[in-house]
Design a protein around this motif. Structure first.
Motif, PDB file in Angstrom:
ATOM      1  N   SER A 235      46.178 -56.080  37.694  1.00  7.54           N
ATOM      2  CA  SER A 235      45.870 -55.144  38.782  1.00  7.54           C
ATOM      3  C   SER A 235      47.078 -55.057  39.697  1.00  7.54           C
ATOM      4  O   SER A 235      47.815 -56.019  39.822  1.00  7.54           O
ATOM      5  CB  SER A 235      44.733 -55.591  39.673  1.00  7.54           C
ATOM      6  N   PRO A 236      47.230 -53.911  40.352  1.00  8.06           N
ATOM      7  CA  PRO A 236      48.383 -53.805  41.252  1.00  8.06           C
ATOM      8  C   PRO A 236      48.179 -54.682  42.472  1.00  8.06           C
ATOM      9  O   PRO A 236      47.043 -54.898  42.897  1.00  8.06           O
ATOM     10  CB  PRO A 236      48.386 -52.334  41.657  1.00  8.06           C
ATOM     11  N   ARG A 237      49.274 -55.190  43.032  1.00  9.39           N
ATOM     12  CA  ARG A 237      49.132 -55.927  44.284  1.00  9.39           C
ATOM     13  C   ARG A 237      48.854 -54.922  45.385  1.00  9.39           C
ATOM     14  O   ARG A 237      49.268 -53.757  45.297  1.00  9.39           O
ATOM     15  CB  ARG A 237      50.436 -56.677  44.580  1.00  9.39           C
ATOM     16  N   CYS A 238      48.181 -55.360  46.430  1.00  8.70           N
ATOM     17  CA  CYS A 238      47.895 -54.452  47.541  1.00  8.70           C
ATOM     18  C   CYS A 238      49.191 -53.917  48.124  1.00  8.70           C
ATOM     19  O   CYS A 238      49.265 -52.757  48.530  1.00  8.70           O
ATOM     20  CB  CYS A 238      47.097 -55.165  48.620  1.00  8.70           C
ATOM     21  N   THR A 239      50.226 -54.761  48.149  1.00 11.05           N
ATOM     22  CA  THR A 239      51.503 -54.312  48.720  1.00 11.05           C
ATOM     23  C   THR A 239      52.091 -53.160  47.882  1.00 11.05           C
ATOM     24  O   THR A 239      52.756 -52.291  48.424  1.00 11.05           O
ATOM     25  CB  THR A 239      52.514 -55.475  48.781  1.00 11.05           C
ATOM     26  N   SER A 240      51.824 -53.161  46.579  1.00 11.98           N
ATOM     27  CA  SER A 240      52.331 -52.060  45.742  1.00 11.98           C
ATOM     28  C   SER A 240      51.586 -50.772  46.066  1.00 11.98           C
ATOM     29  O   SER A 240      52.188 -49.691  46.113  1.00 11.98           O
ATOM     30  CB  SER A 240      52.161 -52.373  44.262  1.00 11.98           C
ATOM     31  N   ASN A 241      50.265 -50.880  46.282  1.00 13.36           N
ATOM     32  CA  ASN A 241      49.511 -49.693  46.713  1.00 13.36           C
ATOM     33  C   ASN A 241      50.061 -49.189  48.045  1.00 13.36           C
ATOM     34  O   ASN A 241      50.211 -47.983  48.252  1.00 13.36           O
ATOM     35  CB  ASN A 241      48.022 -50.034  46.884  1.00 13.36           C
ATOM     36  N   ILE A 242      50.378 -50.120  48.924  1.00 11.99           N
ATOM     37  CA  ILE A 242      50.900 -49.747  50.248  1.00 11.99           C
ATOM     38  C   ILE A 242      52.257 -49.034  50.101  1.00 11.99           C
ATOM     39  O   ILE A 242      52.510 -48.032  50.757  1.00 11.99           O
ATOM     40  CB  ILE A 242      50.992 -50.990  51.169  1.00 11.99           C
ATOM     41  N   ASN A 243      53.100 -49.539  49.193  1.00 14.72           N
ATOM     42  CA  ASN A 243      54.402 -48.871  48.960  1.00 14.72           C
ATOM     43  C   ASN A 243      54.205 -47.422  48.547  1.00 14.72           C
ATOM     44  O   ASN A 243      54.903 -46.531  49.018  1.00 14.72           O
ATOM     45  CB  ASN A 243      55.184 -49.587  47.847  1.00 14.72           C
ATOM     46  N   VAL A 244      53.243 -47.201  47.632  1.00 14.84           N
ATOM     47  CA  VAL A 244      52.992 -45.828  47.171  1.00 14.84           C
ATOM     48  C   VAL A 244      52.463 -44.979  48.329  1.00 14.84           C
ATOM     49  O   VAL A 244      52.864 -43.817  48.504  1.00 14.84           O
ATOM     50  CB  VAL A 244      52.006 -45.824  45.972  1.00 14.84           C
ATOM     51  N   LEU A 245      51.604 -45.556  49.133  1.00 16.08           N
ATOM     52  CA  LEU A 245      51.042 -44.811  50.271  1.00 16.08           C
ATOM     53  C   LEU A 245      52.149 -44.466  51.283  1.00 16.08           C
ATOM     54  O   LEU A 245      52.188 -43.348  51.801  1.00 16.08           O
ATOM     55  CB  LEU A 245      49.933 -45.640  50.947  1.00 16.08           C
ATOM     56  N   MET A 246      53.056 -45.404  51.513  1.00 16.06           N
ATOM     57  CA  MET A 246      54.161 -45.137  52.450  1.00 16.06           C
ATOM     58  C   MET A 246      55.102 -44.071  51.881  1.00 16.06           C
ATOM     59  O   MET A 246      55.588 -43.213  52.610  1.00 16.06           O
ATOM     60  CB  MET A 246      54.948 -46.425  52.739  1.00 16.06           C
ATOM     61  N   HIS A 247      55.322 -44.162  50.580  1.00 16.11           N
ATOM     62  CA  HIS A 247      56.163 -43.170  49.909  1.00 16.11           C
ATOM     63  C   HIS A 247      55.526 -41.767  50.073  1.00 16.11           C
ATOM     64  O   HIS A 247      56.214 -40.790  50.371  1.00 16.11           O
ATOM     65  CB  HIS A 247      56.271 -43.566  48.434  1.00 16.11           C
ATOM     66  N   LEU A 265      49.187 -45.075  60.261  1.00 26.53           N
ATOM     67  CA  LEU A 265      49.763 -46.424  60.181  1.00 26.53           C
ATOM     68  C   LEU A 265      48.751 -47.502  60.587  1.00 26.53           C
ATOM     69  O   LEU A 265      48.722 -48.583  60.018  1.00 26.53           O
ATOM     70  CB  LEU A 265      51.047 -46.510  61.021  1.00 26.53           C
ATOM     71  N   GLU A 266      47.885 -47.150  61.531  1.00 23.30           N
ATOM     72  CA  GLU A 266      46.810 -48.083  61.933  1.00 23.30           C
ATOM     73  C   GLU A 266      45.825 -48.296  60.782  1.00 23.30           C
ATOM     74  O   GLU A 266      45.392 -49.408  60.493  1.00 23.30           O
ATOM     75  CB  GLU A 266      46.034 -47.505  63.138  1.00 23.30           C
ATOM     76  N   THR A 267      45.484 -47.195  60.117  1.00 22.73           N
ATOM     77  CA  THR A 267      44.544 -47.269  58.973  1.00 22.73           C
ATOM     78  C   THR A 267      45.147 -48.124  57.858  1.00 22.73           C
ATOM     79  O   THR A 267      44.464 -48.952  57.253  1.00 22.73           O
ATOM     80  CB  THR A 267      44.232 -45.851  58.441  1.00 22.73           C
ATOM     81  N   LEU A 268      46.436 -47.913  57.632  1.00 20.88           N
ATOM     82  CA  LEU A 268      47.131 -48.687  56.595  1.00 20.88           C
ATOM     83  C   LEU A 268      47.111 -50.184  56.945  1.00 20.88           C
ATOM     84  O   LEU A 268      46.908 -51.040  56.077  1.00 20.88           O
ATOM     85  CB  LEU A 268      48.577 -48.186  56.499  1.00 20.88           C
ATOM     86  N   LYS A 269      47.288 -50.468  58.235  1.00 22.02           N
ATOM     87  CA  LYS A 269      47.269 -51.854  58.686  1.00 22.02           C
ATOM     88  C   LYS A 269      45.880 -52.471  58.431  1.00 22.02           C
ATOM     89  O   LYS A 269      45.764 -53.617  57.989  1.00 22.02           O
ATOM     90  CB  LYS A 269      47.594 -51.885  60.178  1.00 22.02           C
ATOM     91  N   LEU A 276      39.622 -52.231  55.666  1.00 24.50           N
ATOM     92  CA  LEU A 276      39.305 -50.882  55.162  1.00 24.50           C
ATOM     93  C   LEU A 276      39.657 -50.796  53.683  1.00 24.50           C
ATOM     94  O   LEU A 276      40.513 -51.545  53.202  1.00 24.50           O
ATOM     95  CB  LEU A 276      40.130 -49.840  55.910  1.00 24.50           C
ATOM     96  N   SER A 277      39.019 -49.861  52.993  1.00 26.85           N
ATOM     97  CA  SER A 277      39.294 -49.725  51.556  1.00 26.85           C
ATOM     98  C   SER A 277      40.543 -48.873  51.319  1.00 26.85           C
ATOM     99  O   SER A 277      40.955 -48.097  52.191  1.00 26.85           O
ATOM    100  CB  SER A 277      38.101 -49.059  50.881  1.00 26.85           C
ATOM    101  N   LEU A 278      41.066 -48.990  50.100  1.00 29.90           N
ATOM    102  CA  LEU A 278      42.191 -48.146  49.677  1.00 29.90           C
ATOM    103  C   LEU A 278      41.765 -46.674  49.757  1.00 29.90           C
ATOM    104  O   LEU A 278      42.532 -45.814  50.185  1.00 29.90           O
ATOM    105  CB  LEU A 278      42.572 -48.519  48.235  1.00 29.90           C
ATOM    106  N   ALA A 279      40.519 -46.408  49.360  1.00 31.81           N
ATOM    107  CA  ALA A 279      40.012 -45.021  49.367  1.00 31.81           C
ATOM    108  C   ALA A 279      40.079 -44.403  50.765  1.00 31.81           C
ATOM    109  O   ALA A 279      40.303 -43.200  50.909  1.00 31.81           O
ATOM    110  CB  ALA A 279      38.587 -44.989  48.836  1.00 31.81           C
ATOM    111  N   SER A 280      39.902 -45.218  51.804  1.00 35.96           N
ATOM    112  CA  SER A 280      39.949 -44.682  53.177  1.00 35.96           C
ATOM    113  C   SER A 280      41.355 -44.171  53.497  1.00 35.96           C
ATOM    114  O   SER A 280      41.512 -43.134  54.123  1.00 35.96           O
ATOM    115  CB  SER A 280      39.620 -45.759  54.210  1.00 35.96           C
ATOM    116  N   VAL A 281      42.372 -44.925  53.064  1.00 32.01           N
ATOM    117  CA  VAL A 281      43.754 -44.504  53.350  1.00 32.01           C
ATOM    118  C   VAL A 281      44.093 -43.274  52.499  1.00 32.01           C
ATOM    119  O   VAL A 281      44.685 -42.308  52.990  1.00 32.01           O
ATOM    120  CB  VAL A 281      44.767 -45.641  53.061  1.00 32.01           C
TER     121      VAL A 281
END
Ligand code: SF4
Length: 328
Positions: A235-247, A265-269, A276-281
């Motif tokens: 499974s992807p690490r949460c930080t990898s999901n975050i990288n894609v979201l920031m990108h 940025l608050e939601t991402l935090k 919060l879930s990934l789906a929310s971001v």
């Protein structure tokens, strides 16, 4: 091309489909109930298939003379051979499947943690392994998605499983079409998803699609499929999901207000903190995709990897929690 795709999943029949457990009962599963309209399930009950009736006396794995046997203590029946033959024959026929959902801890279907006993009598277990059918699944299909029904209740495990089976199901269409332009289209649409899973593997997949060696389409698809499976190994690490979201956020940061940036940025935090879930971001990015008609992101499967009805923004992913990693 990919809109109506349905993954094909082999499932233990006693989960939500038939009262075929040894005691004539069924396992109720809300996760499976929800998946039924969106997944093509291939149901199987190996114990019924080898002629044990319903209800039946339970069977167990017994370790005897240096061998694991599948044994029905009450009748002293050894059903090892029948189960091995059935499992092999049934699984040899499954050519176009995307994964498995099997009953946990069953001496037949279990993928792990199945008790092994030292004898037929009521004595404590001496070890654990996969069940007989489960073992054959692991031997031949380790590249596919597989889970037991219990683990799928965990939102992060479920997310990984669904992303995997839907991507594999979409890839089946490419295997069928044998078209390089369809493969390029598939690759383009999955770039962000692969980026979240494994950046190195994404590069390799890109090189395969570029086809600088002028390979045949058959070879390209084969090589691509092997690397696709390797991309989804973990499974992807949460930080990898975050990288894609920031990108992705980068596509909009010059178009949105300061307040919107802060909110994102608050939601991402909150996602990072497990509140919060990934789906929310993702829902925020999806809103901007529509508002700014961002065509490149719109086609990215990362933002809609499986049918909307299966998305639960209220279920908090737990990939930062120790419990999740312990269960891996
Ligand atoms: S666990 Fe497998 S063998 Fe046992 S009842 Fe369910 S489907 Fe049948």
């Amino acid at each position: 091309m990919f809109d109506k795709v349905k993954p094909k999943i082999v499932i233990s029949k006693c989960i939500e489909f038939e009262n075929c457990r040894y005691n004539g009962q069924i396992i109720s599963s809300d996760v499976i109930k929800e998946l039924i309209p969106y997944v093509e399930f291939i149901q199987v009950c190996p114990e019924v298939e080898i002629g044990l009736g319903i209800p039946r006396d339970p069977i167990r794995i017994v370790f005897k003379e240096n061998k694991k046997l599948l044994f029905q203590s009450s009748t002293e029946k050894d059903v090892t051979k029948q189960m091995k033959i059935f499992s092999k024959t049934f699984l040899d026929q499954q050519k176009n499947i995307d994964g498995f959902i099997l009953k946990s801890r069953s001496p037949s279907c279990g993928l792990k943690e199945v008790k092994i006993y030292p004898g037929e009598k009521q004595v404590p277990p001496i070890g654990r392994s996969a069940g007989f059918f489960g073992e054959e699944v692991l031997k031949n299909f380790s590249h596919l998605a597989m889970e037991d029904e219990g683990r799928l209740k965990n939102p992060t495990i479920r997310e990984h499983f669904l992303r995997k089976i839907y991507t594999y199901a979409r890839f089946r269409l490419i295997r069928k079409s044998q078209s390089l332009s369809d493969l390029i289209n598939f690759h383009t649409k999955h770039k962000f998803l692969f980026m979240a899973y494994n950046q190195q593997r994404l590069k390799i997949l890109g090189q395969i699609v570029a086809n600088n060696d002028k390979d045949s389409i058959n070879n390209i698809i084969k090589k691509y499929e092997i690397n696709l499976h390797l991309s989804f190994k973990k499974s992807p690490r949460c930080t990898s999901n975050i990288n894609v979201l920031m990108h992705s956020f980068g596509y909009f940061k010059d178009k949105i207000s300061k307040k919107e940036k802060t909110y994102f940025l608050e939601t991402l935090k909150q996602y990072r903190n497990g509140q919060l879930s990934l789906a929310s971001v993702i829902s925020i990015i999806n809103m901007w995709i529509v508002r700014f008609e961002e065509q490149y992101l719109k086609q990215q499967q990362f933002f809609s990897p499986y049918p909307k009805k299966l998305i639960h923004a209220e279920n908090i992913d737990s990939c930062f929690s120790k419990d999740y990693w312990r269960g891996k």
